[in-house]
Design a protein around this motif. Structure first.
Motif, PDB file in Angstrom:
ATOM      1  N   SER A 130     -19.596   5.556  42.485  1.00 26.66           N
ATOM      2  CA  SER A 130     -19.685   6.394  43.679  1.00 26.66           C
ATOM      3  C   SER A 130     -19.585   5.566  44.960  1.00 26.66           C
ATOM      4  O   SER A 130     -19.963   4.394  44.991  1.00 26.66           O
ATOM      5  CB  SER A 130     -20.999   7.172  43.675  1.00 26.66           C
ATOM      6  OG  SER A 130     -21.067   8.013  42.553  1.00 26.66           O
TER       7      SER A 130
ATOM      8  N   SER B 151     -19.007   6.138  49.655  1.00 21.18           N
ATOM      9  CA  SER B 151     -19.119   7.020  50.810  1.00 21.18           C
ATOM     10  C   SER B 151     -17.762   7.184  51.484  1.00 21.18           C
ATOM     11  O   SER B 151     -17.176   6.190  51.931  1.00 21.18           O
ATOM     12  CB  SER B 151     -20.124   6.449  51.812  1.00 21.18           C
ATOM     13  OG  SER B 151     -20.040   7.149  53.043  1.00 21.18           O
TER      14      SER B 151
ATOM     15  N   ASP C 177     -17.794  10.813  46.305  1.00 19.82           N
ATOM     16  CA  ASP C 177     -18.931  10.718  47.208  1.00 19.82           C
ATOM     17  C   ASP C 177     -19.878  11.889  46.949  1.00 19.82           C
ATOM     18  O   ASP C 177     -19.628  13.013  47.404  1.00 19.82           O
ATOM     19  CB  ASP C 177     -18.443  10.752  48.657  1.00 19.82           C
ATOM     20  CG  ASP C 177     -19.558  10.577  49.670  1.00 19.82           C
ATOM     21  OD1 ASP C 177     -20.748  10.676  49.284  1.00 19.82           O
ATOM     22  OD2 ASP C 177     -19.254  10.354  50.850  1.00 19.82           O
TER      23      ASP C 177
ATOM     24  N   SER D  71     -22.579  12.686  48.219  1.00 23.77           N
ATOM     25  CA  SER D  71     -23.180  13.275  49.419  1.00 23.77           C
ATOM     26  C   SER D  71     -22.309  14.389  49.999  1.00 23.77           C
ATOM     27  O   SER D  71     -22.765  15.148  50.849  1.00 23.77           O
ATOM     28  CB  SER D  71     -23.445  12.201  50.478  1.00 23.77           C
ATOM     29  OG  SER D  71     -22.236  11.794  51.096  1.00 23.77           O
ATOM     30  N   LYS D  72     -21.072  14.515  49.542  1.00 25.91           N
ATOM     31  CA  LYS D  72     -20.151  15.548  50.030  1.00 25.91           C
ATOM     32  C   LYS D  72     -19.996  16.700  49.035  1.00 25.91           C
ATOM     33  O   LYS D  72     -19.077  17.504  49.132  1.00 25.91           O
ATOM     34  CB  LYS D  72     -18.772  14.939  50.316  1.00 25.91           C
ATOM     35  CG  LYS D  72     -18.787  13.796  51.306  1.00 25.91           C
ATOM     36  CD  LYS D  72     -19.224  14.244  52.677  1.00 25.91           C
ATOM     37  CE  LYS D  72     -19.135  13.073  53.653  1.00 25.91           C
ATOM     38  NZ  LYS D  72     -19.659  13.396  54.964  1.00 25.91           N
TER      39      LYS D  72
ATOM     40  N   ALA E 169     -24.376  16.241  41.555  1.00 24.32           N
ATOM     41  CA  ALA E 169     -24.463  16.601  42.977  1.00 24.32           C
ATOM     42  C   ALA E 169     -23.886  17.987  43.229  1.00 24.32           C
ATOM     43  O   ALA E 169     -24.440  18.762  44.026  1.00 24.32           O
ATOM     44  CB  ALA E 169     -23.751  15.553  43.827  1.00 24.32           C
TER      45      ALA E 169
END
Length: 194
Positions: A84, A86, A151, A153-154, A185
């Protein structure tokens, strides 16, 4: 029948690509196949020898686009061994920008169903699927990410986008955790995967 062509982007980046059109291609889906690192180079026939015949057989009523990343580039500027990453810290690569520009050109030149654009890729191309679908989610209807990472976080961006995700524990190049983290996620964001 795959036609081999060259594309020159607005920023003068040259890219080889193959494209196959069914006999009747009115309002057909567009499938973009993003190859792995071993198929980089300047001879696009290399990319056509992998799984393209199987994809074409499985999707006879689709336009298939097979861009080729040059030998010294990557679809995404991140180390495959890290898993992973960013997207805020890793800018979109020049080859990926060229692919997206080419997709835009094809959509204006040919009768493509703009609501049915799909991406499939493995390894380096698996990273590319996640990257493109995060950065350009409004373009894609669904994706297949094989042995990639993205990513987490997205994930909110992808929670409503159908995704098939495949990855094996024996992968010695891309950590399986990259796919596992993306899947978890998306689930945590309220999405479901196919």
């Amino acid at each position: 029948m795959m036609n081999i062509r060259e594309y020159l982007s607005d920023s003068n980046d040259q890219m080889n690509y193959g494209v196959a059109f069914p006999e009747d291609y009115q309002d057909l889906p567009l499938l973009i196949y993003l190859h792995g690192a071993g198929e980089r180079g300047s001879d696009n026939r290399v990319t056509l020898n992998s799984c393209i015949p199987y994809i074409a057989e499985a999707m006879p009523k689709a336009i298939i686009l097979v861009p080729q990343c040059d030998l010294n580039s990557r679809w995404g500027d991140t180390d495959w061994g890290w898993g992973s990453y960013s997207v805020d810290e890793v800018p979109e690569s020049a080859p990926m920008k060229t692919v997206m520009e080419l997709v835009g050109e094809l959509k204006t030149q040919y009768s493509i169903d703009k609501n049915c654009v799909y991406a499939i890729g493995h390894s380096m191309g698996g990273y590319a699927v996640w990257d493109a679908m995060i950065r350009h989610n409004d373009v894609f209807a669904a994706g297949v990410a094989i042995c990639g990472a993205g990513d987490p976080s997205k994930a909110e961006v992808l929670k409503d986008t159908p995704m098939f995700v495949f990855h094996g524990n024996w992968d010695e190049t891309v950590p399986v955790s990259g796919s596992q983290e993306m899947v978890q996620a998306i689930k945590d964001a309220g999405g479901t995967l196919v």
